[in-house]
Design a protein around this motif. Structure first.
Motif, PDB file in Angstrom:
ATOM      1  N   GLY A  68       0.812  -1.213   0.000  1.00 47.96           N
ATOM      2  CA  GLY A  68       0.000   0.000   0.000  1.00 47.96           C
ATOM      3  C   GLY A  68       0.843   1.260   0.000  1.00 47.96           C
ATOM      4  N   GLU A  69       2.170   1.096  -0.059  1.00 48.29           N
ATOM      5  CA  GLU A  69       3.091   2.233  -0.061  1.00 48.29           C
ATOM      6  C   GLU A  69       2.795   3.150  -1.251  1.00 48.29           C
ATOM      7  OE1 GLU A  69       7.836   2.927  -0.998  1.00 48.29           O
ATOM      8  OE2 GLU A  69       7.068   0.912  -0.717  1.00 48.29           O
ATOM      9  N   PRO A  70       2.736   4.480  -1.028  1.00 41.55           N
ATOM     10  CA  PRO A  70       2.479   5.401  -2.136  1.00 41.55           C
ATOM     11  C   PRO A  70       3.663   5.473  -3.095  1.00 41.55           C
ATOM     12  CG  PRO A  70       2.957   6.638  -0.146  1.00 41.55           C
ATOM     13  CD  PRO A  70       2.908   5.187   0.246  1.00 41.55           C
ATOM     14  N   VAL A  71       3.355   5.490  -4.380  1.00 40.25           N
ATOM     15  CA  VAL A  71       4.384   5.562  -5.407  1.00 40.25           C
ATOM     16  C   VAL A  71       4.041   6.711  -6.359  1.00 40.25           C
ATOM     17  CG1 VAL A  71       5.514   4.344  -7.306  1.00 40.25           C
ATOM     18  CG2 VAL A  71       4.719   3.070  -5.308  1.00 40.25           C
ATOM     19  N   PRO A  72       4.889   7.747  -6.427  1.00 43.92           N
ATOM     20  CA  PRO A  72       4.660   8.788  -7.417  1.00 43.92           C
ATOM     21  C   PRO A  72       4.816   8.192  -8.817  1.00 43.92           C
ATOM     22  CG  PRO A  72       6.330   9.459  -5.812  1.00 43.92           C
ATOM     23  CD  PRO A  72       6.066   8.002  -5.604  1.00 43.92           C
ATOM     24  N   VAL A  73       3.920   8.566  -9.708  1.00 45.98           N
ATOM     25  CA  VAL A  73       3.960   8.030 -11.059  1.00 45.98           C
ATOM     26  C   VAL A  73       3.904   9.148 -12.077  1.00 45.98           C
ATOM     27  CG1 VAL A  73       2.923   5.818 -10.447  1.00 45.98           C
ATOM     28  CG2 VAL A  73       1.465   7.704 -11.154  1.00 45.98           C
ATOM     29  N   ALA A  74       4.442   8.861 -13.252  1.00 48.89           N
ATOM     30  CA  ALA A  74       4.409   9.793 -14.366  1.00 48.89           C
ATOM     31  C   ALA A  74       4.441   8.982 -15.652  1.00 48.89           C
ATOM     32  CB  ALA A  74       5.594  10.743 -14.302  1.00 48.89           C
ATOM     33  N   PHE A  75       4.018   9.610 -16.715  1.00 45.34           N
ATOM     34  CA  PHE A  75       3.945   8.934 -18.003  1.00 45.34           C
ATOM     35  C   PHE A  75       4.683   9.758 -19.049  1.00 45.34           C
ATOM     36  CE2 PHE A  75       0.527   7.567 -15.357  1.00 45.34           C
ATOM     37  CZ  PHE A  75       0.454   6.207 -15.581  1.00 45.34           C
ATOM     38  N   THR A  76       5.322   9.063 -19.985  1.00 48.56           N
ATOM     39  CA  THR A  76       6.104   9.761 -21.008  1.00 48.56           C
ATOM     40  C   THR A  76       5.244  10.269 -22.157  1.00 48.56           C
ATOM     41  OG1 THR A  76       6.633   7.616 -21.992  1.00 48.56           O
ATOM     42  CG2 THR A  76       8.272   8.578 -20.489  1.00 48.56           C
ATOM     43  N   THR A  77       4.009   9.789 -22.253  1.00 54.26           N
ATOM     44  CA  THR A  77       3.083  10.314 -23.254  1.00 54.26           C
ATOM     45  C   THR A  77       1.705  10.464 -22.625  1.00 54.26           C
ATOM     46  OG1 THR A  77       2.305   8.178 -24.088  1.00 54.26           O
ATOM     47  CG2 THR A  77       4.310   9.096 -25.138  1.00 54.26           C
ATOM     48  N   LEU A  78       0.936  11.376 -23.169  1.00 49.65           N
ATOM     49  CA  LEU A  78      -0.431  11.541 -22.687  1.00 49.65           C
ATOM     50  C   LEU A  78      -1.256  10.296 -22.994  1.00 49.65           C
ATOM     51  CD1 LEU A  78      -2.499  13.257 -21.299  1.00 49.65           C
ATOM     52  CD2 LEU A  78      -2.896  14.460 -23.455  1.00 49.65           C
ATOM     53  N   ILE A  92      -0.948  17.171 -15.118  1.00 54.35           N
ATOM     54  CA  ILE A  92      -0.108  18.314 -15.440  1.00 54.35           C
ATOM     55  C   ILE A  92       1.116  17.775 -16.160  1.00 54.35           C
ATOM     56  CG2 ILE A  92      -0.889  19.739 -13.507  1.00 54.35           C
ATOM     57  CD1 ILE A  92       1.783  19.102 -12.119  1.00 54.35           C
ATOM     58  N   ALA A  93       1.789  18.631 -16.906  1.00 53.14           N
ATOM     59  CA  ALA A  93       3.039  18.248 -17.570  1.00 53.14           C
ATOM     60  C   ALA A  93       4.174  19.016 -16.907  1.00 53.14           C
ATOM     61  CB  ALA A  93       2.980  18.568 -19.057  1.00 53.14           C
ATOM     62  N   MET A  94       5.287  18.331 -16.694  1.00 49.03           N
ATOM     63  CA  MET A  94       6.456  18.981 -16.112  1.00 49.03           C
ATOM     64  C   MET A  94       7.707  18.203 -16.487  1.00 49.03           C
ATOM     65  SD  MET A  94       5.694  18.089 -12.069  1.00 49.03           S
ATOM     66  CE  MET A  94       6.957  19.153 -11.426  1.00 49.03           C
ATOM     67  N   PRO A  95       8.870  18.873 -16.453  1.00 50.16           N
ATOM     68  CA  PRO A  95      10.121  18.178 -16.771  1.00 50.16           C
ATOM     69  C   PRO A  95      10.424  17.083 -15.745  1.00 50.16           C
ATOM     70  CG  PRO A  95      10.436  20.567 -16.732  1.00 50.16           C
ATOM     71  CD  PRO A  95       9.078  20.294 -16.183  1.00 50.16           C
ATOM     72  N   ALA A  96      11.008  15.999 -16.216  1.00 50.57           N
ATOM     73  CA  ALA A  96      11.335  14.861 -15.348  1.00 50.57           C
ATOM     74  C   ALA A  96      12.168  15.296 -14.147  1.00 50.57           C
ATOM     75  CB  ALA A  96      12.071  13.787 -16.147  1.00 50.57           C
ATOM     76  N   GLU A  97      13.181  16.102 -14.378  1.00 47.37           N
ATOM     77  CA  GLU A  97      14.067  16.521 -13.289  1.00 47.37           C
ATOM     78  C   GLU A  97      13.286  17.264 -12.201  1.00 47.37           C
ATOM     79  OE1 GLU A  97      18.458  18.293 -13.074  1.00 47.37           O
ATOM     80  OE2 GLU A  97      17.071  19.547 -14.233  1.00 47.37           O
ATOM     81  N   ALA A  98      12.369  18.141 -12.585  1.00 50.79           N
ATOM     82  CA  ALA A  98      11.587  18.905 -11.606  1.00 50.79           C
ATOM     83  C   ALA A  98      10.650  17.983 -10.822  1.00 50.79           C
ATOM     84  CB  ALA A  98      10.796  20.005 -12.310  1.00 50.79           C
ATOM     85  N   PHE A  99      10.025  17.036 -11.508  1.00 47.18           N
ATOM     86  CA  PHE A  99       9.111  16.118 -10.829  1.00 47.18           C
ATOM     87  C   PHE A  99       9.854  15.243  -9.832  1.00 47.18           C
ATOM     88  CE2 PHE A  99       6.737  11.995 -10.840  1.00 47.18           C
ATOM     89  CZ  PHE A  99       5.654  12.431 -10.086  1.00 47.18           C
ATOM     90  N   VAL A 100      10.959  14.660 -10.261  1.00 47.30           N
ATOM     91  CA  VAL A 100      11.735  13.784  -9.380  1.00 47.30           C
ATOM     92  C   VAL A 100      12.248  14.569  -8.178  1.00 47.30           C
ATOM     93  CG1 VAL A 100      13.843  12.384  -9.210  1.00 47.30           C
ATOM     94  CG2 VAL A 100      12.327  12.136 -11.181  1.00 47.30           C
ATOM     95  N   GLU A 101      12.740  15.773  -8.402  1.00 44.65           N
ATOM     96  CA  GLU A 101      13.246  16.589  -7.298  1.00 44.65           C
ATOM     97  C   GLU A 101      12.134  16.958  -6.315  1.00 44.65           C
ATOM     98  OE1 GLU A 101      15.606  18.521  -4.668  1.00 44.65           O
ATOM     99  OE2 GLU A 101      16.217  17.156  -6.270  1.00 44.65           O
ATOM    100  N   LEU A 102      10.969  17.320  -6.818  1.00 45.58           N
ATOM    101  CA  LEU A 102       9.836  17.645  -5.953  1.00 45.58           C
ATOM    102  C   LEU A 102       9.450  16.445  -5.093  1.00 45.58           C
ATOM    103  CD1 LEU A 102       7.591  19.588  -5.056  1.00 45.58           C
ATOM    104  CD2 LEU A 102       6.250  18.754  -6.997  1.00 45.58           C
ATOM    105  N   MET A 103       9.392  15.274  -5.704  1.00 45.16           N
ATOM    106  CA  MET A 103       9.040  14.077  -4.944  1.00 45.16           C
ATOM    107  C   MET A 103      10.123  13.768  -3.911  1.00 45.16           C
ATOM    108  SD  MET A 103       6.056  13.257  -5.957  1.00 45.16           S
ATOM    109  CE  MET A 103       5.660  14.932  -6.445  1.00 45.16           C
ATOM    110  N   ARG A 104      11.381  13.922  -4.281  1.00 45.43           N
ATOM    111  CA  ARG A 104      12.485  13.662  -3.346  1.00 45.43           C
ATOM    112  C   ARG A 104      12.407  14.613  -2.147  1.00 45.43           C
ATOM    113  NH1 ARG A 104      17.611  14.938  -5.803  1.00 45.43           N
ATOM    114  NH2 ARG A 104      17.478  13.012  -6.941  1.00 45.43           N
TER     115      ARG A 104
END
Length: 139
Positions: A68-78, A92-104
């Motif tokens: 049940g651990e939460p996992v941030p997810v993202a997709f490379t295409t809509l 929302i769309a955002m750069p990979a680096e920004a998303f990973v850093e925000l989650m970290r």
């Protein structure tokens, strides 16, 4: 109006146990993704009861089936996001680096990219849920 970013878990579905269909990205040095890769991230606006507070963005996570651990997810295409989570899923769309850093920064070191969703899982967001959410926000 300025949107503030907040991480608020919404369990929208579960990851499939078929690990081969998802890639995990850690930090900003993902082997599979360039830092400026556009990611499509399940998220929705969050409005506070206090009108003095700025609206934010609520990121939606999937859950690991075993824990049940939460996992941030993202997709490379809509198209991949829609295939996994349905046509009504806000994003929302955002750069990979920004998303990973925000989650970290919010204590989530791993991000699943293009994850498989458990078979038979119904999408959380439907046209009816979108209408209900919109009506609730207007109040």
């Amino acid at each position: 109006m300025r949107l503030k970013t907040e991480v608020k878990m919404s369990r929208i579905s579960e990851l499939s146990s078929e690990a081969g269909r998802s890639r995990a990205a850690e930090g900003t040095g993902q082997a599979d993704l360039a830092p400026d890769t556009r990611l499509y991230v399940p998220a929705h606006p969050r409005y506070h009861a206090d009108p003095e507070q700025a609206p934010g963005v609520g990121f939606e996570f999937l859950a690991r089936p075993q824990t049940g651990e939460p996992v941030p997810v993202a997709f490379t295409t809509l198209d991949a996001l829609v295939a996994a989570l349905g046509e009504s899923q806000p994003w929302i769309a955002m750069p990979a680096e920004a998303f990973v850093e925000l989650m970290r920064r919010n204590g989530l070191a791993r991000v699943a990219v293009d994850p498989a969703v458990a078979p038979g899982t119904e999408p959380y967001w439907t046209p009816e849920n979108i209408r209900a959410y919109t009506e609730a926000v207007r109040r």
